[in-house]
Scaffold this motif. Structure first.
Motif, PDB file in Angstrom:
ATOM      1  N   ASP A  80       0.837  -1.195   0.000  1.00  0.00           N
ATOM      2  CA  ASP A  80       0.000   0.000   0.000  1.00  0.00           C
ATOM      3  C   ASP A  80       0.880   1.257   0.000  1.00  0.00           C
ATOM      4  OD1 ASP A  80      -2.644   1.025  -0.127  1.00  0.00           O
ATOM      5  OD2 ASP A  80      -2.481   1.620   1.979  1.00  0.00           O
ATOM      6  N   PHE A  81       1.959   1.235   0.784  1.00  0.00           N
ATOM      7  CA  PHE A  81       2.915   2.349   0.759  1.00  0.00           C
ATOM      8  C   PHE A  81       3.611   2.436  -0.594  1.00  0.00           C
ATOM      9  CE2 PHE A  81       3.389   1.738   5.570  1.00  0.00           C
ATOM     10  CZ  PHE A  81       2.591   2.837   5.876  1.00  0.00           C
ATOM     11  N   LEU A  82       4.058   1.294  -1.105  1.00  0.00           N
ATOM     12  CA  LEU A  82       4.815   1.293  -2.368  1.00  0.00           C
ATOM     13  C   LEU A  82       3.986   1.813  -3.534  1.00  0.00           C
ATOM     14  CD1 LEU A  82       6.800  -2.067  -2.182  1.00  0.00           C
ATOM     15  CD2 LEU A  82       7.671   0.254  -1.803  1.00  0.00           C
ATOM     16  N   ARG A  83       2.718   1.474  -3.589  1.00  0.00           N
ATOM     17  CA  ARG A  83       1.918   1.874  -4.744  1.00  0.00           C
ATOM     18  C   ARG A  83       1.608   3.365  -4.761  1.00  0.00           C
ATOM     19  NH1 ARG A  83      -4.233  -0.381  -4.107  1.00  0.00           N
ATOM     20  NH2 ARG A  83      -4.606   0.357  -1.993  1.00  0.00           N
ATOM     21  N   THR A  84       1.893   4.048  -3.656  1.00  0.00           N
ATOM     22  CA  THR A  84       1.716   5.503  -3.636  1.00  0.00           C
ATOM     23  C   THR A  84       3.038   6.236  -3.842  1.00  0.00           C
ATOM     24  OG1 THR A  84       1.946   5.640  -1.227  1.00  0.00           O
ATOM     25  CG2 THR A  84      -0.294   5.330  -2.106  1.00  0.00           C
ATOM     26  N   ASP A  85       4.116   5.503  -4.041  1.00  0.00           N
ATOM     27  CA  ASP A  85       5.432   6.100  -4.260  1.00  0.00           C
ATOM     28  C   ASP A  85       5.779   5.986  -5.752  1.00  0.00           C
ATOM     29  OD1 ASP A  85       8.488   5.893  -4.552  1.00  0.00           O
ATOM     30  OD2 ASP A  85       8.261   6.642  -2.500  1.00  0.00           O
ATOM     31  N   GLU A  86       5.831   7.121  -6.437  1.00  0.00           N
ATOM     32  CA  GLU A  86       6.054   7.121  -7.884  1.00  0.00           C
ATOM     33  C   GLU A  86       7.342   6.413  -8.289  1.00  0.00           C
ATOM     34  OE1 GLU A  86       5.755  11.045  -9.556  1.00  0.00           O
ATOM     35  OE2 GLU A  86       3.775  11.386  -8.656  1.00  0.00           O
ATOM     36  N   LYS A  87       8.403   6.593  -7.508  1.00  0.00           N
ATOM     37  CA  LYS A  87       9.679   5.959  -7.854  1.00  0.00           C
ATOM     38  C   LYS A  87       9.611   4.447  -7.696  1.00  0.00           C
ATOM     39  CE  LYS A  87      12.404  10.047  -6.852  1.00  0.00           C
ATOM     40  NZ  LYS A  87      13.313  10.705  -5.924  1.00  0.00           N
ATOM     41  N   ALA A  88       8.912   3.974  -6.659  1.00  0.00           N
ATOM     42  CA  ALA A  88       8.757   2.533  -6.460  1.00  0.00           C
ATOM     43  C   ALA A  88       7.924   1.918  -7.584  1.00  0.00           C
ATOM     44  CB  ALA A  88       8.120   2.246  -5.105  1.00  0.00           C
ATOM     45  N   VAL A  89       6.874   2.594  -7.989  1.00  0.00           N
ATOM     46  CA  VAL A  89       6.025   2.108  -9.079  1.00  0.00           C
ATOM     47  C   VAL A  89       6.821   2.090 -10.386  1.00  0.00           C
ATOM     48  CG1 VAL A  89       3.951   2.591 -10.449  1.00  0.00           C
ATOM     49  CG2 VAL A  89       3.882   2.800  -7.948  1.00  0.00           C
ATOM     50  N   ALA A  90       7.560   3.143 -10.649  1.00  0.00           N
ATOM     51  CA  ALA A  90       8.375   3.206 -11.877  1.00  0.00           C
ATOM     52  C   ALA A  90       9.460   2.133 -11.879  1.00  0.00           C
ATOM     53  CB  ALA A  90       8.998   4.597 -12.019  1.00  0.00           C
ATOM     54  N   PHE A  91      10.079   1.897 -10.729  1.00  0.00           N
ATOM     55  CA  PHE A  91      11.106   0.865 -10.599  1.00  0.00           C
ATOM     56  C   PHE A  91      10.500  -0.505 -10.914  1.00  0.00           C
ATOM     57  CE2 PHE A  91      13.771  -1.950  -7.821  1.00  0.00           C
ATOM     58  CZ  PHE A  91      15.014  -1.668  -8.359  1.00  0.00           C
ATOM     59  N   THR A  92       9.328  -0.771 -10.373  1.00  0.00           N
ATOM     60  CA  THR A  92       8.639  -2.043 -10.625  1.00  0.00           C
ATOM     61  C   THR A  92       8.316  -2.196 -12.103  1.00  0.00           C
ATOM     62  OG1 THR A  92       7.702  -2.022  -8.390  1.00  0.00           O
ATOM     63  CG2 THR A  92       6.588  -3.405 -10.035  1.00  0.00           C
ATOM     64  N   LYS A  93       7.743  -1.175 -12.703  1.00  0.00           N
ATOM     65  CA  LYS A  93       7.371  -1.228 -14.118  1.00  0.00           C
ATOM     66  C   LYS A  93       8.599  -1.418 -14.998  1.00  0.00           C
ATOM     67  CE  LYS A  93       4.611   1.021 -17.696  1.00  0.00           C
ATOM     68  NZ  LYS A  93       5.324   0.298 -18.714  1.00  0.00           N
ATOM     69  N   ALA A  94       9.714  -0.844 -14.607  1.00  0.00           N
ATOM     70  CA  ALA A  94      10.941  -0.947 -15.402  1.00  0.00           C
ATOM     71  C   ALA A  94      11.428  -2.393 -15.540  1.00  0.00           C
ATOM     72  CB  ALA A  94      12.034  -0.072 -14.796  1.00  0.00           C
ATOM     73  N   PHE A  95      11.161  -3.233 -14.548  1.00  0.00           N
ATOM     74  CA  PHE A  95      11.534  -4.646 -14.666  1.00  0.00           C
ATOM     75  C   PHE A  95      10.726  -5.317 -15.771  1.00  0.00           C
ATOM     76  CE2 PHE A  95      13.627  -3.942 -10.688  1.00  0.00           C
ATOM     77  CZ  PHE A  95      14.668  -4.859 -10.690  1.00  0.00           C
ATOM     78  N   PHE A  96       9.458  -4.968 -15.896  1.00  0.00           N
ATOM     79  CA  PHE A  96       8.630  -5.510 -16.966  1.00  0.00           C
ATOM     80  C   PHE A  96       9.100  -4.972 -18.311  1.00  0.00           C
ATOM     81  CE2 PHE A  96       6.132  -6.335 -13.270  1.00  0.00           C
ATOM     82  CZ  PHE A  96       5.481  -7.527 -13.549  1.00  0.00           C
ATOM     83  N   ASP A  97       9.372  -3.673 -18.374  1.00  0.00           N
ATOM     84  CA  ASP A  97       9.853  -3.072 -19.614  1.00  0.00           C
ATOM     85  C   ASP A  97      11.171  -3.689 -20.065  1.00  0.00           C
ATOM     86  OD1 ASP A  97       7.632  -1.428 -19.497  1.00  0.00           O
ATOM     87  OD2 ASP A  97       8.733   0.324 -18.759  1.00  0.00           O
ATOM     88  N   ALA A  98      12.004  -4.095 -19.113  1.00  0.00           N
ATOM     89  CA  ALA A  98      13.309  -4.695 -19.422  1.00  0.00           C
ATOM     90  C   ALA A  98      13.212  -6.205 -19.663  1.00  0.00           C
ATOM     91  CB  ALA A  98      14.290  -4.413 -18.287  1.00  0.00           C
ATOM     92  N   GLY A  99      12.026  -6.783 -19.490  1.00  0.00           N
ATOM     93  CA  GLY A  99      11.856  -8.213 -19.718  1.00  0.00           C
ATOM     94  C   GLY A  99      12.470  -9.087 -18.645  1.00  0.00           C
ATOM     95  N   LYS A 100      12.546  -8.568 -17.422  1.00  0.00           N
ATOM     96  CA  LYS A 100      13.153  -9.323 -16.321  1.00  0.00           C
ATOM     97  C   LYS A 100      12.071  -9.946 -15.453  1.00  0.00           C
ATOM     98  CE  LYS A 100      17.292  -6.540 -16.354  1.00  0.00           C
ATOM     99  NZ  LYS A 100      18.338  -5.892 -15.571  1.00  0.00           N
ATOM    100  N   PRO A 101      12.360 -11.097 -14.836  1.00  0.00           N
ATOM    101  CA  PRO A 101      11.355 -11.767 -14.017  1.00  0.00           C
ATOM    102  C   PRO A 101      11.019 -11.002 -12.737  1.00  0.00           C
ATOM    103  CG  PRO A 101      13.457 -12.912 -13.867  1.00  0.00           C
ATOM    104  CD  PRO A 101      13.624 -11.834 -14.887  1.00  0.00           C
ATOM    105  N   VAL A 102       9.751 -11.102 -12.353  1.00  0.00           N
ATOM    106  CA  VAL A 102       9.242 -10.439 -11.154  1.00  0.00           C
ATOM    107  C   VAL A 102       8.438 -11.463 -10.357  1.00  0.00           C
ATOM    108  CG1 VAL A 102       7.704  -8.626 -10.280  1.00  0.00           C
ATOM    109  CG2 VAL A 102       9.142  -8.191 -12.299  1.00  0.00           C
ATOM    110  N   ALA A 103       8.646 -11.465  -9.037  1.00  0.00           N
ATOM    111  CA  ALA A 103       7.901 -12.347  -8.142  1.00  0.00           C
ATOM    112  C   ALA A 103       7.190 -11.498  -7.092  1.00  0.00           C
ATOM    113  CB  ALA A 103       8.853 -13.338  -7.467  1.00  0.00           C
ATOM    114  N   ALA A 104       5.921 -11.793  -6.837  1.00  0.00           N
ATOM    115  CA  ALA A 104       5.125 -11.017  -5.880  1.00  0.00           C
ATOM    116  C   ALA A 104       4.241 -11.972  -5.078  1.00  0.00           C
ATOM    117  CB  ALA A 104       4.260  -9.997  -6.609  1.00  0.00           C
ATOM    118  N   ILE A 105       4.162 -11.727  -3.779  1.00  0.00           N
ATOM    119  CA  ILE A 105       3.361 -12.597  -2.914  1.00  0.00           C
ATOM    120  C   ILE A 105       2.367 -11.787  -2.081  1.00  0.00           C
ATOM    121  CG2 ILE A 105       5.152 -12.600  -1.118  1.00  0.00           C
ATOM    122  CD1 ILE A 105       4.245 -15.546  -0.487  1.00  0.00           C
TER     123      ILE A 105
END
Length: 183
Positions: A80-105
């Motif tokens: 909930d904190f991370l999704r309100t932080d623009e840099k954290a959201v951009a960092f997360t999206k950048a892994f998808f843009d770079a084609g790198k694996p992401v794991a979330a629980i």
């Protein structure tokens, strides 16, 4: 293999940080704690304070190119904190843009929803996120662990702490596979 673990300064479910961290380390990977602030993060064991952990890098200064994958631990407050932080959201999206694996629980897919990366993907989470994931264009399933290959990267998701053994096995397998493919 260098893996980013993105967490807020407080609110991460401790076991959802430590078990995947140990799994990455046990397979020869280097886990790196990335947060929105310098110093230490405060983990929780449900609603009780757990241990503190030193931050290795601040999200605004971290470079996705320096990592082979991303782990998003849960807890209710952490994503909930991370999704309100623009840099954290951009960092997360950048892994998808770079084609790198992401794991979330657990509740961590909230950050994925905010990063607008669930559309067209099949994933699982804590059940209360089902509607959020569907509204963001994802297909929610009630499974212990779900590995979704969609485009150039892989998304590994899991529901809750009880699913950690399967989650850790899947994420280490997928991170290893991605590293071998990148060579």
């Amino acid at each position: 293999m260098r893996i980013a673990f993105l967490v807020a300064p407080e609110g991460v479910e401790q076991i959802e940080l430590t078990d995947p961290w140990q799994a990455v380390h046990a397979t020869g990977g280097v886990p790196v704690l990335v947060s929105t602030e310098k110093g230490e993060i405060q983990a929780f064991e449900h609603l009780d304070k757990g241990d503190t952990f030193p931050v290795d890098e601040v999200v605004g200064e971290a470079d996705v190119a320096d990592f082979d994958g991303l782990v998003l631990p849960g807890g209710v407050a952490n994503p909930d904190f991370l999704r309100t932080d623009e840099k954290a959201v951009a960092f997360t999206k950048a892994f998808f843009d770079a084609g790198k694996p992401v794991a979330a629980i657990c509740h961590a897919p909230w950050t994925l929803v905010e990063a607008d990366v669930v559309r067209g993907r099949v994933l699982t989470s804590w059940p209360s996120l089902r509607t959020d994931i569907r509204n963001a264009g994802g297909d929610w399933v009630d499974e212990q662990v779900k590995v979704c290959d969609h485009g150039p990267n892989t998304l590994i998701t899991s529901r809750k702490p009880d699913d950690l053994p399967a989650f850790c096995e899947a994420l280490t397998k997928e991170f290893d596979k991605a590293e071998r493919t990148a060579r």
